[in-house]
Design a protein around this motif. Sequence first.
Motif, mmCIF file in Angstrom:
data_model
loop_
_atom_site.group_PDB
_atom_site.id
_atom_site.type_symbol
_atom_site.label_atom_id
_atom_site.label_comp_id
_atom_site.label_asym_id
_atom_site.label_seq_id
_atom_site.Cartn_x
_atom_site.Cartn_y
_atom_site.Cartn_z
ATOM 1 N N HIS A 1 -0.586 12.498 14.223
ATOM 2 C CA HIS A 1 -1.770 11.439 14.699
ATOM 3 C C HIS A 1 -1.088 10.185 14.233
ATOM 4 N N SER B 1 -1.565 6.918 15.343
ATOM 5 C CA SER B 1 -2.315 5.876 15.231
ATOM 6 C C SER B 1 -3.157 5.883 13.935
ATOM 7 N N ALA B 2 -3.322 7.238 13.487
ATOM 8 C CA ALA B 2 -3.935 7.313 12.116
ATOM 9 C C ALA B 2 -3.136 6.886 11.085
ATOM 10 N N ALA B 3 -1.707 7.358 11.209
ATOM 11 C CA ALA B 3 -0.675 6.959 9.980
ATOM 12 C C ALA B 3 -0.517 5.082 10.210
ATOM 13 N N GLU B 4 -0.615 4.821 11.291
ATOM 14 C CA GLU B 4 -0.294 3.314 11.509
ATOM 15 C C GLU B 4 -1.543 2.699 10.848
ATOM 16 N N THR B 5 -2.785 2.961 11.002
ATOM 17 C CA THR B 5 -3.820 2.413 10.597
ATOM 18 C C THR B 5 -3.888 2.354 8.842
ATOM 19 N N GLY C 1 -1.291 2.181 7.261
ATOM 20 C CA GLY C 1 0.124 1.171 6.800
ATOM 21 C C GLY C 1 1.322 1.881 6.837
ATOM 22 N N ARG D 1 1.292 0.523 20.002
ATOM 23 C CA ARG D 1 -0.036 0.162 19.181
ATOM 24 C C ARG D 1 -0.889 -0.402 20.152
ATOM 25 N N GLU D 2 -0.529 -1.085 20.869
ATOM 26 C CA GLU D 2 -1.973 -1.716 21.964
ATOM 27 C C GLU D 2 -2.112 -1.035 22.922
ATOM 28 N N PHE E 1 -8.638 -6.339 11.907
ATOM 29 C CA PHE E 1 -8.148 -5.476 10.903
ATOM 30 C C PHE E 1 -6.580 -5.312 11.186
ATOM 31 N N LEU F 1 -4.663 -4.530 14.068
ATOM 32 C CA LEU F 1 -4.404 -3.743 15.021
ATOM 33 C C LEU F 1 -3.943 -4.538 16.241
ATOM 34 N N TYR F 2 -4.718 -5.404 16.597
ATOM 35 C CA TYR F 2 -4.177 -6.303 17.752
ATOM 36 C C TYR F 2 -3.872 -7.705 16.964
ATOM 37 N N PRO G 1 -2.143 -3.484 10.224
ATOM 38 C CA PRO G 1 -3.150 -3.008 9.253
ATOM 39 C C PRO G 1 -2.743 -3.048 7.847
ATOM 40 N N HIS G 2 -1.439 -2.920 7.636
ATOM 41 C CA HIS G 2 -0.790 -3.133 6.340
ATOM 42 C C HIS G 2 -1.406 -4.566 5.711
ATOM 43 N N ILE H 1 -4.999 -4.186 4.827
ATOM 44 C CA ILE H 1 -5.015 -3.382 3.534
ATOM 45 C C ILE H 1 -4.823 -4.227 2.340
ATOM 46 N N GLN I 1 -9.667 7.758 12.408
ATOM 47 C CA GLN I 1 -8.310 7.979 12.350
ATOM 48 C C GLN I 1 -7.887 8.957 11.172
ATOM 49 N N LEU I 2 -8.108 10.203 11.310
ATOM 50 C CA LEU I 2 -7.700 11.327 10.327
ATOM 51 C C LEU I 2 -6.998 12.092 10.770
ATOM 52 N N VAL I 3 -5.796 12.644 10.053
ATOM 53 C CA VAL I 3 -5.039 13.615 10.455
ATOM 54 C C VAL I 3 -5.883 14.995 10.521
ATOM 55 N N LEU J 1 -2.992 9.153 1.963
ATOM 56 C CA LEU J 1 -1.871 8.707 2.990
ATOM 57 C C LEU J 1 -1.326 7.155 3.136
#
Lengths: 329, 516
Positions: free
Chosen positions: A200, A202-206, A208, A328-329, B62, B64-65, B84-85, B88, B100-102, B113
Amino acid sequence: MSTLTRYRWWFVTAAFLVAFTLFTAEFQQPQTTAVLAATLRQSTPLVLGALCGILCERSGVINIGIEGQMLMSAFAGFVVASSTGDLLLGVAAGIGCGMLMGAFLAFLSVSLRGDQIIAGTVLNIAAIGLTSFFFQQGRSLPSGKTSIIKIGPLADLPVVGRVLFSNRPLTYLTMLLVPVLWYTLFRTTWGLRTRAVGEHPSAAETVGVSVVRIRYLNLILGGGLAGMGGAYLSLEAVGSFERMMTNGKGFVALAVMIFGRWNPVGAWGAALLFGYANAVQTQFQFRGWLADDPQFIGMMPFIVTIVVVAGFVGRARPPASIGQPYSRE
Amino acid sequence: MDDPITQSPTNDPPALEAVGICKRFDTVVANQDVNLRIGKGQIHALLGENGAGKSTLVNILFGLYRADEGEVRVNGRPVRMNSPHDAIDHHIGMVHQHFQLVPVLTVAENIVLGHEPTRGRGLLDLDRAATEVSELGKRFGLEVDPRATVEDLPVGMQQRVEILRALYRKADILILDEPTAVLTPQETDHLLEVLRGLAAEGVAIVFITHKLREVLAVADRVTVMRGGRVVGTTTPAETDQAGLAEMMVGRSVVLRVAKTEARPEAGVLEIRDLHVRDVRDRPAVDGLSLVVRSGEIFGIAGVDGNGQRELVEAMTGLRMSDSGSILLDGSDITGRTPRQISQLGVAHIPEDREKHGLIGPHSIADNLVLNRYFRAPYARRGLRQLDAIDNEAERLVADYDIRTESIGATARSLSGGNKQKVITARELSHGARLLVASQPTRGIDVGSIEFVHQQIVGQRDIGVAVLLISAELDEILSLSDRIGVIFKGRLVAIADAGDLDRATIGRLMGAGADAA
């Protein structure tokens, strides 16, 4: 589900093979030893190729260019070793060549977001073309191929000694890499991030984790493993380079990876099974057993493949995001 | 319009502030000069229709954009938000609409994670992660088993994992994108309570929703967006549902669907003891039976993922059932192909219109005849009759008010509401016996919602049997003549619409028959 029930068919198969081997060893010790030693030899390039596949696919990138990476690295390793006379340098060149090709695959499929199947095919075609073009007949390794290292008194044990403790360096290294990669994949932050990116992105990206960085890293490291597999073929197994010497091993490695459910230990088991079928076949032909039906014997490895795939493996689930370029977008 | 000064109790700068944000995607303006201020310890609701620009705004907040213009300030200081970094690092946490979960990782693995506790040199310390997750859960009333695999958890639990993940990263600004869309009313109440608790500890909360009731129940302040702009900011004390709705839509809206008493006749659809498995081979529909009669709307209420998708797929021939039977006008259609079923008069408005309702790259005309392109007058002797197709398409585009420049344009180029109109037109324009409508208004604008609702009621009035599946309880309540509540693949209650109230349905949705 406990490990025991989940992998019950693997355990049954393994137990059967061990029993069968012990039984034959009772009567035909030299042959059994030869078959087992050949099993390990045959499986080594498959394991390395499969480990490369696991690193790539666990991070979400399909790598069908393993064949090309191995072929090119076999060539690069051979050329460097034969011109310098240094096998270690040759192996390093093979690994380096694999890593370069991994980086190129990453550039095509991660940065340019190209189709991963096509990117892998590019590697395969390029490897065939380049190695055929630059191949020179009559080159040889001045120092011969890598030599056997006996591990002290262990090497003198009956059967086991010859099979496990008197091998050549890359074979040992491969056996060592399997548990190491299993551990890093499931017990380190890098492993957790790799699996998350492959499932996943995009989950990892969110949270960081950089998808691009992880994929580049894994493709380059994986390329190094495939490169080592190539170096194994030219510098350890054969001792020279031949046209198309990988002979489909890179693709079989993908099957091994799927057999092993994208798990290094599983892939190792699967590669051993393939290697075993191949070794038995060779031994039969060598001894002239069932000589009236050579085709039947030659078919054995493939029968094993079909039976195992159809009967035992069940449905394996690949990492969810493989094949999809990430943006990403 | 500018946001009036936020009255925070002290003179602290706002925890999070957006100033003059503009964002365009190609030609679409998603955000235009947006200003927003969220004070410490405040719950700030961001309200607006789908497509109003809320999600774009919070994705910018956040990281993302990236905004085309404007800046984001945290505690009064402008910050760069490139990923996002960055967010955070500034202690901003986000609970996404699509989690946004694996799925294959455990709760603890998901939460840590990217910020994993280690025993040095990159070795994971999963025991410590589990302990920390448990403690965090206890402290905020968000208990969840840290060693469970996420894909095995119900949606409400998965959301807790998302919130815990933000808190684990020490978030003091929390953004929630439509957090209640997937929850039962009871789960929603619990969530709102948790949010109040967090606000009391000083966390600034941005809460996106389009449900007015929740805004009034929990928000300290409300900002309403429309068409990418901020319409205004107010407090729940100064307004009510009707006022907020008018701000959202820009005109006063009728919140109820006008319909007459149903006059049901003979049964059209009968399902007997149906069992269907899901993609992962687990029982999804588990002994479900129902009857839908001609001239009535049978609504199935339930939290997403309780077998609705598999039920619809089995009925429309997209998925094999294990056992049980599906009868249409008394004849068994179990195991027939999707085309056979469609030819028998089953109209289907699928849940995912992009994936299963339309062929995006094909023209609107082709999509309008997708269920009958192979027969006369649209095809003769294997040759497509383009004139007949175009005539039919022109007629439907006019009749169903599909807003497009040409019937030759791709279906993909249409807005969500117009895509839904194309599907509705195709499925309903040639005499259906049964209409299966799955989430028919998900993610479309209010105007299109009204249109689709009118179509559904209209079909009922001409004697079509309608099976409506929706996760929006309000939609079920306002359209249905009879209601069934689905829970873990069974209908745990079936009753006339008047005999079930919101609270009862909510309890049944969350816990099955044990609760009622």
